[in-house]
Scaffold this active site. Structure first.
Site, PDB file in Angstrom:
ATOM      1  CB  SER A  24      -0.049  -6.245   6.057  1.00  0.00           C
ATOM      2  OG  SER A  24      -1.142  -5.855   5.254  1.00  0.00           O
ATOM      3  CG  ASP A  68       0.209  -4.603   2.108  1.00  0.00           C
ATOM      4  OD1 ASP A  68       0.656  -3.738   1.330  1.00  0.00           O
ATOM      5  OD2 ASP A  68      -0.184  -4.345   3.262  1.00  0.00           O
ATOM      6  CB  SER A 123       2.589   0.282   8.250  1.00  0.00           C
ATOM      7  OG  SER A 123       2.329  -0.414   7.073  1.00  0.00           O
ATOM      8  N   GLY A 142       1.986   3.710  12.778  1.00  0.00           N
ATOM      9  CA  GLY A 142       3.387   4.097  12.727  1.00  0.00           C
ATOM     10  C   GLY A 142       4.332   2.918  12.624  1.00  0.00           C
ATOM     11  CG  HIS A 194      -0.381  -0.147   2.533  1.00  0.00           C
ATOM     12  ND1 HIS A 194      -0.174  -1.359   3.143  1.00  0.00           N
ATOM     13  CD2 HIS A 194       0.032   0.776   3.421  1.00  0.00           C
ATOM     14  CE1 HIS A 194       0.334  -1.189   4.342  1.00  0.00           C
ATOM     15  NE2 HIS A 194       0.482   0.105   4.539  1.00  0.00           N
TER      16      HIS A 194
END
Length: 457
Positions: free
Chosen positions: A351, A246, A335, A333, A217
């Site tokens: 993810s 992802d 990811s 924060g 993403h």
């Protein structure tokens, strides 16, 4: 031509993660090394989680349709393999001779996967997730706090339709969301502001160029990335997949960039990342993130499906499949941060999830092995493989704590952090969810030392 090394203060992008937060305790020692050969008396043998994963893969091929999943019993340091009741005793004997603990169960993997397909067809609802739990031989279905009313009724009735003993449903107090800007911070400028994500693992792309893996993403949100909020781009997205999977492969713009294959765990320590590895249910794993630092937990499910609320369509769902489910905590924060094992195996990249590091929750990770196979990249150093500090990878003893490579600029859940930063003083969430919070502060790390780990609670 001499190789270009990443400047020490720019080394946030060179390592897999940033400094751990809070007081630390010494991590549990390594599990006993696995024994060689087979178990002559059929008794389960002790082994490390990575060896258990390898054995499980071999036994899956050996047992065929009789194989119904497996998990690692960390307390006993044994691999537990599920087999369908009444199947050929010969293959069960072979599994026991290979050193596994064998137990008979009622649900086949085919039946559980069929149940997951039914959930996908009838209950793809934002805020839901499901994964095979080999410990219970069932599908573990989770609904976050947004699943209420008709959606809750739809979910529970679908689970009931699967039949007794096929699935369980539990509530999560949080909300499933993609978690942004963990690990070593990377930044991109887009219309409307700055987005933040984090570097997962450095790799070598299929054409031999240095690159890194991060969340998909992130790669979908922006094409060019920098290692500072206002700096010029230093890396460009080559491949990005989200939803569905992802992961993104991002190539360094300078082909001579050298980026260490390691995770900086803070306190002057780093873990060298030597290999990718598939996750095993029951094994201990570690996650790094700039908001919450270093945390550990257990793999609880594989091949998980998560239905995130779409960030572009208020009525849509962003479904990601094939994820690793864990009970490791994470917050906004974190990811993209690295999921790894104590022995230096790269397992996944953050993810999303629900909950926090105060009350706990669920966190889902994109498997590294899937990303490597899809992109053709290989795990390891970009360029010549210089580590942090000096050219041979050791720490520079004369460097200050803020200068040592791999320290990284850590950013918080909602604020880009500098030494004078205040809560909420920072860029928007990459996901567009509008989450905000205190900046984590500019956490300059100490130089990299031994490979031992610490953890925070």
């Amino acid at each position: 031509m001499s190789h270009k090394r990443i400047p020490k203060r720019k080394a946030a992008i060179a390592a897999g993660s940033v400094v751990a937060l809070g007081a630390a305790a010494i991590l549990l020692p390594h599990a006993n090394a696995s024994q060689d050969g087979t178990s002559a008396d059929g008794a389960p043998r002790t082994m490390k989680a990575t060896d258990a994963s390898d054995l499980a893969s071999r036994l899956q091929g050996l047992l065929g349709q009789a194989f119904a999943g497996s998990y690692y019993d960390a307390a006993a340091q044994q691999l537990v393999v599920n087999v369908i009741s009444g199947d050929n005793n010969n293959v069960v004997v072979q599994a026991k001779k290979a050193g596994a603990k064998v137990r008979e169960v009622g649900n086949s993997l085919a039946a559980l996967k069929a149940g997951a397909q039914t959930l996908k067809a009838k209950a793809t609802i934002p805020g839901t997730a499901w994964a095979v739990d080999p410990k219970t031989d069932q599908l573990a279905v989770t609904a976050d706090s947004t699943v209420t009313g008709a959606d809750w009724d739809r979910l529970t009735s679908t689970v009931k339709s699967l039949g007794d003993g096929m699935a369980t449903v539990k509530r999560s107090s949080g909300t499933f969301k993609t978690l942004v800007s963990g690990g070593d911070a990377i930044f991109a400028q887009v219309q409307g502001g700055t987005v933040r994500c984090s570097l997962g693992f450095n790799v070598t792309a299929s054409d031999g160029s240095p690159a890194f893996l991060t969340a998909g993403h992130c790669g979908v949100a922006a094409k060019q990335w920098s290692d500072s909020e206002t700096g010029q781009p230093i890396a460009t997205v080559d491949q990005a997949t989200f939803p569905g999977n992802d992961f993104s492969l991002v190539k360094y713009d300078d082909p001579n960039t050298q980026a260490a294959s390691e995770v900086n765990t803070g306190e002057g320590q780093a873990v060298q990342i030597a290999r990718p590895a598939d996750a095993t249910v029951g094994e201990q794993v570690f996650r790094m993130g700039s908001t919450t630092g270093l945390h550990d937990g257990t793999v609880t499910g594989l091949d998980a499906t998560v239905n995130f609320q779409s960030e572009t369509d208020p009525n849509g769902v962003d479904t990601v499949t094939g994820l690793i489910q864990t009970d490791v905590c994470a917050e906004a924060g974190d990811s993209g941060g690295s999921l790894f094992t104590q022995d230096g195996s790269a397992v996944g990249m953050t993810s999303g999830g629900s909950g926090d590091c105060t009350n706990g929750g669920e966190t889902f990770f994109q498997p590294v092995t899937t990303a490597l196979q899809a992109t053709g990249a290989t795990l390891g150093d970009g360029g010549a493989g210089a580590g942090a500090g000096d050219q041979n990878g050791s720490a520079d003893p004369s460097a200050s704590a803020g200068d040592q490579a791999g320290g990284g600029d850590a950013v918080g859940g909602g604020g880009t952090a500098d030494p004078s930063g205040t809560a909420g003083d920072g860029t928007d969430d990459q996901s567009g969810a509008g989450q905000s919070g205190a900046g984590a502060g500019h956490r300059s790390g100490a130089g990299h030392g031994s490979s031992s780990l610490t953890r925070t609670h």
